[in-house]
Design a protein around this motif. Structure first.
Motif, PDB file in Angstrom:
ATOM      1  N   ASN A  82       0.829  -1.205   0.000  1.00 47.84           N
ATOM      2  CA  ASN A  82       0.000   0.000   0.000  1.00 47.84           C
ATOM      3  C   ASN A  82       0.865   1.257   0.000  1.00 47.84           C
ATOM      4  O   ASN A  82       0.639   2.191  -0.781  1.00 47.84           O
ATOM      5  CB  ASN A  82      -0.921  -0.029   1.217  1.00 47.84           C
ATOM      6  CG  ASN A  82      -1.881   1.127   1.265  1.00 47.84           C
ATOM      7  OD1 ASN A  82      -1.552   2.196   1.766  1.00 47.84           O
ATOM      8  ND2 ASN A  82      -3.080   0.945   0.736  1.00 47.84           N
ATOM      9  N   VAL A  91       2.717   1.659  -3.468  1.00 48.11           N
ATOM     10  CA  VAL A  91       1.842   2.083  -4.566  1.00 48.11           C
ATOM     11  C   VAL A  91       1.441   3.543  -4.401  1.00 48.11           C
ATOM     12  O   VAL A  91       1.391   4.296  -5.386  1.00 48.11           O
ATOM     13  CB  VAL A  91       0.594   1.178  -4.651  1.00 48.11           C
ATOM     14  CG1 VAL A  91      -0.415   1.730  -5.652  1.00 48.11           C
ATOM     15  CG2 VAL A  91       0.996  -0.233  -5.047  1.00 48.11           C
ATOM     16  N   PHE A  92       1.193   3.983  -3.159  1.00 48.20           N
ATOM     17  CA  PHE A  92       0.842   5.385  -2.939  1.00 48.20           C
ATOM     18  C   PHE A  92       1.996   6.305  -3.323  1.00 48.20           C
ATOM     19  O   PHE A  92       1.802   7.307  -4.031  1.00 48.20           O
ATOM     20  CB  PHE A  92       0.447   5.625  -1.486  1.00 48.20           C
ATOM     21  CG  PHE A  92       0.143   7.066  -1.183  1.00 48.20           C
ATOM     22  CD1 PHE A  92      -1.028   7.655  -1.628  1.00 48.20           C
ATOM     23  CD2 PHE A  92       1.059   7.851  -0.477  1.00 48.20           C
ATOM     24  CE1 PHE A  92      -1.302   8.991  -1.371  1.00 48.20           C
ATOM     25  CE2 PHE A  92       0.786   9.188  -0.218  1.00 48.20           C
ATOM     26  CZ  PHE A  92      -0.392   9.759  -0.664  1.00 48.20           C
ATOM     27  N   THR A 102       4.452   5.674  -5.346  1.00 45.70           N
ATOM     28  CA  THR A 102       4.621   5.583  -6.795  1.00 45.70           C
ATOM     29  C   THR A 102       3.564   6.406  -7.524  1.00 45.70           C
ATOM     30  O   THR A 102       3.863   7.058  -8.541  1.00 45.70           O
ATOM     31  CB  THR A 102       4.554   4.115  -7.253  1.00 45.70           C
ATOM     32  OG1 THR A 102       5.544   3.352  -6.561  1.00 45.70           O
ATOM     33  CG2 THR A 102       4.788   3.997  -8.750  1.00 45.70           C
ATOM     34  N   SER A 103       2.329   6.403  -7.014  1.00 43.61           N
ATOM     35  CA  SER A 103       1.262   7.174  -7.660  1.00 43.61           C
ATOM     36  C   SER A 103       1.578   8.669  -7.660  1.00 43.61           C
ATOM     37  O   SER A 103       1.264   9.372  -8.621  1.00 43.61           O
ATOM     38  CB  SER A 103      -0.075   6.915  -6.960  1.00 43.61           C
ATOM     39  OG  SER A 103      -0.123   7.543  -5.683  1.00 43.61           O
ATOM     40  N   GLN A 139      -0.402  10.315 -10.533  1.00 41.73           N
ATOM     41  CA  GLN A 139      -1.683   9.615 -10.440  1.00 41.73           C
ATOM     42  C   GLN A 139      -2.282   9.764  -9.042  1.00 41.73           C
ATOM     43  O   GLN A 139      -2.930   8.861  -8.527  1.00 41.73           O
ATOM     44  CB  GLN A 139      -1.496   8.134 -10.789  1.00 41.73           C
ATOM     45  CG  GLN A 139      -1.088   7.903 -12.237  1.00 41.73           C
ATOM     46  CD  GLN A 139      -1.043   6.430 -12.605  1.00 41.73           C
ATOM     47  OE1 GLN A 139      -1.649   5.593 -11.960  1.00 41.73           O
ATOM     48  NE2 GLN A 139      -0.319   6.115 -13.653  1.00 41.73           N
ATOM     49  N   GLU A 148      -6.102   9.290  -8.887  1.00 43.59           N
ATOM     50  CA  GLU A 148      -6.532   7.897  -8.813  1.00 43.59           C
ATOM     51  C   GLU A 148      -6.274   7.325  -7.420  1.00 43.59           C
ATOM     52  O   GLU A 148      -7.045   6.499  -6.918  1.00 43.59           O
ATOM     53  CB  GLU A 148      -5.798   7.064  -9.861  1.00 43.59           C
ATOM     54  CG  GLU A 148      -6.400   5.681 -10.047  1.00 43.59           C
ATOM     55  CD  GLU A 148      -5.771   4.903 -11.184  1.00 43.59           C
ATOM     56  OE1 GLU A 148      -5.593   3.680 -11.033  1.00 43.59           O
ATOM     57  OE2 GLU A 148      -5.469   5.525 -12.233  1.00 43.59           O
ATOM     58  N   ALA A 149      -5.196   7.773  -6.764  1.00 49.31           N
ATOM     59  CA  ALA A 149      -4.910   7.328  -5.405  1.00 49.31           C
ATOM     60  C   ALA A 149      -6.024   7.765  -4.453  1.00 49.31           C
ATOM     61  O   ALA A 149      -6.464   6.995  -3.591  1.00 49.31           O
ATOM     62  CB  ALA A 149      -3.568   7.882  -4.934  1.00 49.31           C
ATOM     63  N   TRP A 172      -5.761   0.677 -11.846  1.00 49.19           N
ATOM     64  CA  TRP A 172      -5.073  -0.273 -10.973  1.00 49.19           C
ATOM     65  C   TRP A 172      -4.598   0.366  -9.679  1.00 49.19           C
ATOM     66  O   TRP A 172      -4.619  -0.271  -8.621  1.00 49.19           O
ATOM     67  CB  TRP A 172      -3.880  -0.902 -11.718  1.00 49.19           C
ATOM     68  CG  TRP A 172      -4.287  -1.848 -12.792  1.00 49.19           C
ATOM     69  CD1 TRP A 172      -4.119  -1.695 -14.142  1.00 49.19           C
ATOM     70  CD2 TRP A 172      -4.963  -3.103 -12.624  1.00 49.19           C
ATOM     71  NE1 TRP A 172      -4.641  -2.770 -14.822  1.00 49.19           N
ATOM     72  CE2 TRP A 172      -5.170  -3.657 -13.914  1.00 49.19           C
ATOM     73  CE3 TRP A 172      -5.413  -3.821 -11.513  1.00 49.19           C
ATOM     74  CZ2 TRP A 172      -5.796  -4.876 -14.118  1.00 49.19           C
ATOM     75  CZ3 TRP A 172      -6.043  -5.030 -11.718  1.00 49.19           C
ATOM     76  CH2 TRP A 172      -6.228  -5.554 -13.002  1.00 49.19           C
ATOM     77  N   VAL A 173      -4.151   1.613  -9.744  1.00 47.82           N
ATOM     78  CA  VAL A 173      -3.669   2.280  -8.531  1.00 47.82           C
ATOM     79  C   VAL A 173      -4.783   2.336  -7.485  1.00 47.82           C
ATOM     80  O   VAL A 173      -4.587   1.983  -6.315  1.00 47.82           O
ATOM     81  CB  VAL A 173      -3.153   3.698  -8.848  1.00 47.82           C
ATOM     82  CG1 VAL A 173      -2.934   4.498  -7.563  1.00 47.82           C
ATOM     83  CG2 VAL A 173      -1.849   3.627  -9.635  1.00 47.82           C
ATOM     84  N   LEU A 204      -4.746   0.130  -3.958  1.00 49.29           N
ATOM     85  CA  LEU A 204      -4.770   0.857  -2.691  1.00 49.29           C
ATOM     86  C   LEU A 204      -5.985   0.466  -1.856  1.00 49.29           C
ATOM     87  O   LEU A 204      -5.879   0.224  -0.647  1.00 49.29           O
ATOM     88  CB  LEU A 204      -4.764   2.365  -2.940  1.00 49.29           C
ATOM     89  CG  LEU A 204      -3.445   2.954  -3.425  1.00 49.29           C
ATOM     90  CD1 LEU A 204      -3.612   4.446  -3.750  1.00 49.29           C
ATOM     91  CD2 LEU A 204      -2.344   2.777  -2.384  1.00 49.29           C
TER      92      LEU A 204
END
Length: 305
Positions: A84, A87-88, A90-91, A96, A99-100, A150-151, A155
């Motif tokens: 989690n 990915v956050f 990276t977003s 992105q 999207e997060a 996907w993000v 999440l």
């Protein structure tokens, strides 16, 4: 100030830090997300150890990993929460953040669904409608943008999974999180050693970057401690309402500060999610009032005159 008021302020503080954390990680755009994650894990572990030492609860840490079952649960929880976090971060680096924020709006509804699947919690009609509307919003966004969000999905699902796993742990949130990062810390040290051996490490390059990487651990720990403080002092219904501050701030930062694209399809999907959350929240509040009313009635009927 009452304990309830202090709890609400703590919850607002936690959600504000989470909601604005994207601004912080944006300043570390020159550092790869995996390196930030390693520092976030390592410095967070050291901070949590200091907190438990100050509270006199460090002795509770071994018990959280004492049995094969608890060790397995903590290990899985550590994997899910690190996913989690990664990915956050990276977003934010990939622009992105919108999207997060969608993912954290979806999270409460995913948590309700996971409660029904893993703990056989009965869903009300309003909750079923909310979950279905959220799923439809993801489909609409996928079809409209011709790409799966996907993000947002990772999440939402990872955080809902984390919550479902943590529910089966008897230890408190601060102790259990410390146990989780204690398992991740050796991996973080190994990865950082490998990164620095290649000459790619950013820690030590300049004072500002080094301090920001170290402070990422505190940025991780403080809201979790505030959240833990709040959960002991306010109702779950209040926590559920206040937690929407987190994705709302993320959304504001993404659209107004980062100036990320917000298409018609985004507007439709977010509108559906907000509608689903309104239905879910209204239903939760009604059920909470009904439970309190029943409890008062039971207390009254049991009074001896």
């Amino acid at each position: 100030m009452t304990d309830a008021a202090k709890g609400v302020l703590a919850m607002v503080g936690a959600c504000t830090i989470w909601g604005l954390s994207g601004l912080y990680y944006k300043q570390l755009d020159n550092v790869p997300p995996i390196e930030i994650l390693c520092h976030r894990t390592l410095w967070g572990f050291l901070f949590f150890i200091c907190v438990l030492r100050f509270q006199g609860r460090l002795r509770l840490l071994p018990a959280a990993l004492a049995t094969p079952r608890s060790f397995a649960i903590v290990a899985f929880a550590s994997f899910v929460i690190s996913l989690n976090w990664f990915v956050f971060i990276t977003s934010i680096h990939l622009d992105q953040a919108t999207e997060a924020s969608l993912g954290y709006y979806i999270f409460p509804l995913a948590a309700v669904l996971f409660g029904a699947i893993f703990y056989r919690e009965k869903l009300s009609r309003a909750q079923l409608v909310s979950v279905a509307l959220a799923a439809l919003a993801v489909v609409v966004l996928s079809v409209g943008l011709q790409v799966t969000p996907w993000v947002a999905l990772v999440l939402a699902v990872s955080f809902a999974t984390y919550g479902a796993v943590k529910k089966s742990l008897p230890t408190g949130p601060v102790v259990s999180v410390t146990a989780e990062v204690s398992l991740l810390a050796p991996i973080a040290i190994g990865l950082l050693a490998m990164i620095h051996s290649r000459g790619d490490g950013h820690f030590g390059e300049d004072l500002v970057t080094s301090l920001m990487l170290a402070f990422a651990g505190i940025l991780t720990a403080v809201p979790l401690i505030l959240f833990s403080y709040a959960t002991r002092r306010v109702s779950l219904a209040t926590i559920g309402l206040v937690q929407y501050l987190n994705p709302t701030l993320q959304f504001i930062v993404a659209t107004l500060i980062f100036r990320e694209a917000f298409s018609m399809w985004h507007a439709i999907a977010f509108g559906m999610i907000w509608t689903a959350l309104a239905i879910y929240t209204a239903s939760s509040l009604r059920r909470g009032r009904a439970v309190r009313k029943a409890a008062r009635a039971a207390g009254t009927s049991g009074t001896v005159i």
